[in-house]
Scaffold this motif. Structure first.
Motif, short mmCIF file in Angstrom:
data_model
loop_
_atom_site.label_atom_id
_atom_site.label_comp_id
_atom_site.label_asym_id
_atom_site.label_seq_id
_atom_site.Cartn_x
_atom_site.Cartn_y
_atom_site.Cartn_z
N MET A 317 -33.18 -50.60 68.16
CA MET A 317 -33.70 -50.75 69.74
C MET A 317 -34.13 -52.29 69.94
N SER A 318 -35.02 -52.69 69.04
CA SER A 318 -35.59 -53.92 69.00
C SER A 318 -34.54 -55.05 68.89
N TYR A 341 -24.50 -49.57 73.49
CA TYR A 341 -24.12 -48.41 72.81
C TYR A 341 -25.10 -48.05 71.74
N PHE A 342 -25.27 -48.97 71.05
CA PHE A 342 -26.27 -48.60 69.80
C PHE A 342 -27.70 -48.45 70.36
N ASN A 343 -28.02 -49.10 71.16
CA ASN A 343 -29.39 -48.93 71.89
C ASN A 343 -29.42 -47.31 72.20
N THR A 344 -28.45 -46.77 73.00
CA THR A 344 -28.46 -45.32 73.45
C THR A 344 -28.47 -44.54 72.19
N ALA A 345 -27.53 -45.08 71.29
CA ALA A 345 -27.50 -44.03 70.12
C ALA A 345 -28.89 -43.95 69.22
N ALA A 346 -29.53 -45.33 69.38
CA ALA A 346 -30.92 -45.17 68.65
C ALA A 346 -31.81 -44.19 69.37
N HIS A 347 -31.96 -44.19 70.79
CA HIS A 347 -32.55 -43.41 71.60
C HIS A 347 -32.38 -41.84 71.34
#
Length: 649
Positions: A317-318, A341-347
């Motif tokens: 996220m960071s 994409y990866f920020n959403t997957a991390a959430h």
């Protein structure tokens, strides 16, 4: 001090050879120290010596801190080269562009190539090659091959301007390698594999390279070959090659990083924490050796994937938050989409289904125009079977873009990727009208723009041709007219143009129609007699037989009755007897059956006033009379008059 210059320079040349740049640099420092740095000739010699020793950072700093205004104009080319070698590519390109020399063109071309400005780089090399120098001909051909491959990777070349590998590309390992890269960019992996094998053979038998140089050149070829084998699914060959490649021996860190990634993906699945440690075992890539975007984006994707597998959600996220903050407006940049994409997957935290959607929806309220977030949510909805919510999500996003007046918003609104996303969802739900409407809107926008997406316009034109609306037919005609200007030899475009101009005799029978495959050629392998004999006009008996199953058709052909359909016992009455004839009056109410006998004390008889469905005495129906009168008068107003309630006036 001017009188000391010839003697000092002569002394310098006596004490050193032309190749001993360390000694030249040492003597320059002595002279400049005694002259307090004012010897312009010595400053120039020192700058060149630093470049010869590959000490580019020192060279750039020496120019910026020690070179005066009197010498700056004279050594700008050397400074531009130092900027290029230290990774300050934009400064190097701008400075060399202001200089008018063949060397400056070379520096600018190399800088533009690293900046992925392939069109400008190609123009520069055309200008350089127009000034023929036999000594540079081979190097220029090698560089041009690299530029063509890069342009194809970036999508800057159309299919008509792509140069296919020729015989001259097989003469040296450098040209064969660049031709293989071009094939990889086009997805032609089989031909790329052949060219890479040829490049390895030529490199191994080269008489101009030492054994050390051969090893350095063979390593990137093997890494590229490993990628090609993986892309073709030849995992056994890839594993064998990976065992022969030692990526840690690569001289440049970028090749080491890419090679390690490919080797890691070739081997068997390992513990994600071990994969994380191996992936991050290489040092950080320096600025002067940075990867191209088509290399860095997949690597960054793999990095985030491994981080998610090792539960580093906060870190993902960071690390992606910076890119998302910089681009607050809708963006289709690959870097921004990847970060989203990866920020959403991390959430989502490795959840699936409704749990993942609940974790991600709060982010949509914070970033309602984040395309990557929206696309990821759409995928979650579709996987969960909720296509309706996916359609509503995309439609709401499009409505926000339609309400904005910015041109950039329109480009994103009608981007082929997003349009195809919505039309695919419509198709999944069977909304043919929605597909046609969305494609028509996109086509109306793009057909007035230069470099319009041809695939989108073609899909819109085909969809509009199926409509019976005159406006749709006119729009389809305009679309295919524009496509015909862009790609006059494309058969699909020509066919659409002829179909959309069906009312024009010249279009149907003109040169455009001649480009299409003739009707006689299309029906050449069709047996007309066999088609007629198999039943173009079919009798009712033939249709009945066609509707029967194979067993029933055989029974009918043998003259017997088809086997009756078996009825399950659960559907039969408890007292059912197959030998007993069913009661023909079983559908009538019991009191209406002929054999009904009423109980004692009650009389048998029909009660027409209460029997549902029985005869009605029209003379007793007051409302029917008044209604009949109202209709017969032809006024048309009586039917809407309300009957007054009892007791009201």
């Amino acid at each position: 001090m001017a009188a000391l210059l010839p003697s000092s320079l002569s002394s310098l040349l006596k004490k050193s050879s032309l190749d001993d740049h360390e000694q030249i640099l040492s003597e320059c420092d002595k002279v400049l120290k005694s002259a307090r740095g004012s010897d312009l000739e010595m400053q120039h010699v020192k700058l060149v010596a630093l470049l010869k020793l590959d000490r580019y950072e020192e060279a750039a700093k020496f120019f910026e801190n020690n070179i005066g205004a009197d010498l700056r104009k004279k050594v700008e080319l050397e400074y531009a080269y130092a900027l290029y070698k230290t990774g300050r590519l934009k400064e190097a390109a701008d400075l060399s562009a202001s200089l008018k020399s063949r060397g400056a063109d070379h520096v600018e071309a190399q800088s533009r190539y690293r900046l992925e400005e392939s069109i400008r780089t190609s123009e520069l090399y055309k200008r350089i090659r127009s000034q023929k120098l036999d000594a540079e001909e081979f190097d220029l051909r090698v560089n041009q091959g690299a530029i063509d491959a890069q342009a194809q990777w970036l999508g800057h070349l159309n299919s008509g301007s792509i140069r296919r590998p020729g015989r001259e590309d097989l003469e040296a390992f450098e040209t064969a390698y660049n031709a293989a890269c071009g094939c990889i960019a086009r997805g032609e992996y089989a031909q790329a594999e052949m060219l890479l094998k040829r490049a390895k053979e030529l490199c191994k038998h080269s008489e101009d390279l030492t054994d050390q140089q051969k090893a350095e050149e063979l390593l990137p070829i093997s890494v590229q070959q490993l990628f090609v084998l993986q892309s073709q699914g030849k995992m056994l060959e890839a594993e064998t090659l990976a065992g022969e490649v030692n990526v840690q021996e690569a001289s440049d860190i970028s090749t080491r990083k890419v090679g390690l990634n490919n080797v890691l993906l070739t081997g068997p699945l390992i513990n994600p924490f071990l994969a994380h440690r191996t992936f991050h075992s290489t040092p950080k890539i320096p600025q002067n050796d940075r990867l191209f975007t088509y290399q860095s984006i997949p690597l960054e994707s793999n990095k985030s994937t491994i981080d998610l597998q090792t539960f580093k959600y906060d870190g993902v996220m960071s690390s992606n938050a910076k890119a998302l903050k910089v681009h607050s407006v809708p963006s289709l940049s690959p870097e921004v989409l990847l970060a989203s994409y990866f920020n959403t997957a991390a959430h989502a935290k490795n959840e699936s289904g409704k749990a993942a959607i609940r974790n991600v929806l709060p982010e949509l309220e914070k970033r309602p125009n984040d395309i990557g977030l929206i696309v990821t949510l759409v995928q979650m909805y579709v996987i969960n079977g909720d296509v309706t919510s996916a359609v509503e999500l995309v439609e709401q996003f499009f409505k926000r873009l339609d309400d904005s007046m910015a041109d950039a918003g329109d480009d994103i609104r009608f981007n082929p990727m997003l349009v195809s996303l919505l039309t695919s969802l419509y198709t999944h739900r069977g909304q043919k009208g929605g597909v046609k409407h969305e494609l028509a809107k996109a086509a109306a926008y793009w057909r007035t723009k230069p470099n319009a997406p041809t695939t989108l316009l073609t899909a819109a034109g085909v969809s509009l041709l199926e409509s019976q609306n005159q406006e749709d037919a006119e729009l389809a005609s305009a679309i295919f007219s524009k496509l015909r200007e862009q790609q006059p030899e494309d058969k699909a475009t020509v066919a659409g143009y002829v179909a959309s101009h069906a009312q024009d005799d010249e279009a149907v029978s003109g040169p455009d129609a001649d480009k299409l495959t003739s009707t006689s050629e299309l029906v050449r392998n069709i047996n007309i007699d066999a088609l007629e004999n198999r039943g173009i006009p079919q009798s009712s008996n033939a249709l009945t037989k066609a509707q029967l199953g194979p067993a029933k058709r055989r029974a009918a052909a043998e003259g017997g009755d088809p086997k009756p359909k078996r009825i399950r016992k659960s559907r039969l009455p408890k007292d059912y007897d197959e030998n007993k004839k069913p009661d023909p009056e079983r559908w009538l109410p019991m009191r209406d059956r002929s054999y009904y006998r009423p109980p004692k004390g009650k009389k048998k008889g029909k009660r027409d006033d209460r029997t549902q469905g029985g005869a009605v005495d029209e003379s007793l129906n007051v409302d029917a009379k008044s209604a009949a009168v109202t209709v017969s008068t032809g006024t048309g107003g009586g039917a809407n008059k309300k009957k007054k309630g009892k007791g009201k006036k």
